[in-house]
Design a protein around this motif. Structure first.
Motif, PDB file in Angstrom:
ATOM      1  N   MET A   1      28.404   3.050  20.133  1.00  0.00           N
ATOM      2  CA  MET A   1      28.485   1.942  19.192  1.00  0.00           C
ATOM      3  C   MET A   1      29.939   1.685  18.815  1.00  0.00           C
ATOM      4  SD  MET A   1      26.763   1.643  15.392  1.00  0.00           S
ATOM      5  CE  MET A   1      28.092   2.397  14.490  1.00  0.00           C
ATOM      6  N   LEU A   2      30.323   0.409  18.846  1.00  0.00           N
ATOM      7  CA  LEU A   2      31.639   0.012  18.359  1.00  0.00           C
ATOM      8  C   LEU A   2      31.666   0.229  16.851  1.00  0.00           C
ATOM      9  CD1 LEU A   2      34.394  -1.462  18.731  1.00  0.00           C
ATOM     10  CD2 LEU A   2      33.133  -3.597  18.400  1.00  0.00           C
ATOM     11  N   PHE A   3      32.703   0.876  16.358  1.00  0.00           N
ATOM     12  CA  PHE A   3      32.860   1.160  14.934  1.00  0.00           C
ATOM     13  C   PHE A   3      33.813   0.102  14.382  1.00  0.00           C
ATOM     14  CE2 PHE A   3      34.317   3.655  11.273  1.00  0.00           C
ATOM     15  CZ  PHE A   3      33.178   4.305  10.885  1.00  0.00           C
ATOM     16  N   ASP A   4      33.250  -1.036  13.909  1.00  0.00           N
ATOM     17  CA  ASP A   4      34.125  -2.095  13.407  1.00  0.00           C
ATOM     18  C   ASP A   4      34.016  -2.220  11.893  1.00  0.00           C
ATOM     19  OD1 ASP A   4      31.666  -3.368  13.196  1.00  0.00           O
ATOM     20  OD2 ASP A   4      32.202  -5.061  14.449  1.00  0.00           O
TER      21      ASP A   4
ATOM     22  N   ILE B   1      29.280  -0.053  26.468  1.00  0.00           N
ATOM     23  CA  ILE B   1      28.847  -0.134  25.078  1.00  0.00           C
ATOM     24  C   ILE B   1      28.604  -1.605  24.748  1.00  0.00           C
ATOM     25  CG2 ILE B   1      29.525   0.226  22.674  1.00  0.00           C
ATOM     26  CD1 ILE B   1      30.925   2.781  23.598  1.00  0.00           C
ATOM     27  N   LEU B   2      27.406  -1.893  24.264  1.00  0.00           N
ATOM     28  CA  LEU B   2      27.067  -3.253  23.877  1.00  0.00           C
ATOM     29  C   LEU B   2      27.434  -3.468  22.416  1.00  0.00           C
ATOM     30  CD1 LEU B   2      23.561  -3.575  25.577  1.00  0.00           C
ATOM     31  CD2 LEU B   2      25.808  -4.127  26.521  1.00  0.00           C
ATOM     32  N   ALA B   3      28.039  -4.593  22.130  1.00  0.00           N
ATOM     33  CA  ALA B   3      28.454  -4.911  20.765  1.00  0.00           C
ATOM     34  C   ALA B   3      28.076  -6.359  20.450  1.00  0.00           C
ATOM     35  CB  ALA B   3      29.960  -4.714  20.613  1.00  0.00           C
ATOM     36  N   GLY B   4      27.560  -6.590  19.265  1.00  0.00           N
ATOM     37  CA  GLY B   4      27.129  -7.921  18.845  1.00  0.00           C
ATOM     38  C   GLY B   4      28.280  -8.780  18.373  1.00  0.00           C
ATOM     39  N   ILE B   5      29.236  -9.032  19.248  1.00  0.00           N
ATOM     40  CA  ILE B   5      30.458  -9.736  18.852  1.00  0.00           C
ATOM     41  C   ILE B   5      30.573 -11.134  19.442  1.00  0.00           C
ATOM     42  CG2 ILE B   5      31.718  -7.580  18.501  1.00  0.00           C
ATOM     43  CD1 ILE B   5      33.132  -8.158  21.209  1.00  0.00           C
ATOM     44  N   LYS B   6      29.594 -11.578  20.204  1.00  0.00           N
ATOM     45  CA  LYS B   6      29.711 -12.866  20.915  1.00  0.00           C
ATOM     46  C   LYS B   6      29.902 -14.032  19.953  1.00  0.00           C
ATOM     47  CE  LYS B   6      27.271 -13.487  24.729  1.00  0.00           C
ATOM     48  NZ  LYS B   6      26.167 -13.788  25.661  1.00  0.00           N
TER      49      LYS B   6
END
Length: 117
Positions: free
Chosen positions: A89-92, A51-56
């Motif tokens: 999708m990461l649910f943040d 799962i790709l997450a825009g957390i960088k």
């Protein structure tokens, strides 16, 4: 924080279409072709997904979430981004409100694959 208006009402049947599950993030790695994305390897008990997450850029150390449980939407179509495939999708919490995001996670350990809702 500036509070956003509540979104339009939906039918409960629309909410039931979302498949949100607990998964353990077993690995976090860089996505070379992206300034924002990190690749999460997530254990859902009966299977593992990327799962790709825009957390960088959202976290000082995006690797700190390795080993943590979190909530993920698992019934979205696969999406190709920056040469990688995301299978959910990461649910943040917080990103939509321009806050430093945090994981939506169970308060006690749960079996991987447990459903929210």
């Amino acid at each position: 924080m500036e509070y956003a208006p509540i979104k339009e009402l939906i039918a409960f049947s629309d909410f039931e279409k979302l498949d949100i599950r607990v998964g353990t993030i077993t690995a976090v790695s860089e996505v070379e072709k992206s300034k924002k994305l990190m690749k999460l390897t997530v254990d859902f008990g009966d299977h593992v997904r990327s799962i790709l997450a825009g957390i960088k850029q959202e976290r000082e150390n995006p690797f700190e979430i390795e080993g943590k449980q979190a909530l993920f939407v698992v019934n979205l179509p696969e999406q190709k981004m920056a040469g990688e495939v995301s299978q959910g999708m990461l649910f943040d919490i917080g990103y939509a409100d321009k806050l430093t995001p945090c994981l939506a996670m169970p308060e006690t350990p749960m079996p991987n694959g447990s459903r929210a809702g």
